[in-house]
Every structure is written in structure tokens, then in C-alpha cells.
Design an enzyme around this catalytic site. Structure first.
Site, short mmCIF file in Angstrom:
data_model
loop_
_atom_site.label_atom_id
_atom_site.label_comp_id
_atom_site.label_asym_id
_atom_site.label_seq_id
_atom_site.Cartn_x
_atom_site.Cartn_y
_atom_site.Cartn_z
N ASP A 188 -45.76 -25.47 -52.23
CA ASP A 188 -45.39 -23.68 -52.56
C ASP A 188 -45.89 -23.12 -53.70
OD1 ASP A 188 -44.07 -22.18 -50.23
OD2 ASP A 188 -42.15 -22.01 -51.68
N ASP A 236 -48.49 -29.34 -56.30
CA ASP A 236 -46.91 -28.81 -55.87
C ASP A 236 -47.32 -28.04 -54.67
OD1 ASP A 236 -44.58 -28.00 -55.23
OD2 ASP A 236 -45.13 -26.07 -56.11
N ARG A 244 -44.54 -19.89 -48.95
CA ARG A 244 -44.02 -20.07 -47.59
C ARG A 244 -45.33 -19.34 -46.60
NH1 ARG A 244 -39.71 -22.94 -48.28
NH2 ARG A 244 -38.27 -22.34 -49.72
#
Length: 152
Positions: A28, A26, A35
Site C-alpha cells: 500500500d 511494501d 488502497r
């Protein structure tokens, strides 16, 4: 029935597939802080891992946002990049495939689904509520939300 030669070929192919590994990350909150742009120590770790296995990324964001986080320079390191939860994909940095929930369901079925959900949310009965119901349309997701405030 299935003959022995077929099974032998199949099992040899399966063993080859078993030895091929891919590690999927993954973006973020895993490869990057939420972010934020990927940090050098993670880049170094990924490059070392890539010496042993293929690596790939998946994220809920669109490709532009994923590239902002992993950087353009790192794209060639990943065998696959799956954006929008896998509905838009790259292989070796080149376009592979795309689809959308509208493509899969069709306009009428999608509209029927959204209408059902909105009616269901509107009919929720709790003691005191102040709510607004809205829907957001993405290529990969329909988000239906009801913000509800309860006084106890």
C-alpha cells in the site's frame, strides 16, 4: 575450536547465499497507490525485475486486502507474501506459517499489557482534555489510542 573444513564449507555456503537476492516491497503506497489496485506499468516492472532477483511483498493488511491490491493473477510472481506485518505468510503461493500476538504472549500477559496501557492513557494529565480510550485487537497488533483535544 572450529576446524578448517567446517569453516570452508560454511564460507562456501555463505557465498552461495550472498549471490541469492530478494527484493521485498511494501504494498500500500509502494506497489500500489494507497488502497488501490496495482497498475500495469508496475506489474511490467516487477516481471522484469523478477528476471534478475526474487521478489516478495509485505503489508500490514490481511491477506485478502493484499490480494485485492496486487490481484490474484500476480500471486505466483512473488516468492513470498507476508501479510499482517509478517505474521501470516505464503511461499510460492502456498501457506507457509502464521502466528499472533496472543499466541506469543498468552492471554494473561496480553490482558495485563492492555490494562497497563489503558491505565497509563487514562492518567495522562494535560490542561483540558476530552478523550475516549479504546483498544483494537488484531492478530498482529494491539492498537491503543487516546483521542485528545486541547484548547490553547
Amino acid at each position: 575450536g572450529i576446524n578448517a573444513e567446517y569453516m570452508g564449507n560454511f564460507s562456501r555456503g555463505f557465498r552461495r547465499m550472498e549471490s541469492k537476492k530478494i527484493v521485498l516491497f511494501d504494498v500500500d503506497g509502494t506497489l500500489t497507490k494507497p488502497r488501490n489496485v496495482i497498475e500495469q506499468d508496475m506489474i511490467d516492472t516487477l516481471k522484469a525485475l523478477k528476471q534478475k532477483v526474487d521478489i516478495a511483498v509485505v503489508g500490514g493488511s490481511d491477506l485478502k486486502k493484499i490480494v485485492e491490491q496486487i490481484t490474484e493473477a500476480l500471486i505466483p510472481e512473488f516468492l513470498y507474501i507476508f501479510s499482517e506485518n509478517g505474521l501470516y505468510s505464503l511461499k510460492e503461493g502456498k501457506f507457509l506459517a502464521k502466528t499472533s500476538i496472543k499466541d506469543e504472549l498468552g492471554e494473561e500477559r496480553l490482558k495485563t499489557f492492555i490494562n497497563f496501557c489503558l491505565k497509563y492513557l487514562a492518567d495522562i494529565d494535560i490542561p483540558i482534555k476530552r478523550y475516549s480510550t479504546f483498544s483494537l485487537w488484531f492478530t498482529f497488533l494491539v492498537e491503543l489510542s487516546s483521542s485528545i483535544e486541547m484548547e490553547c
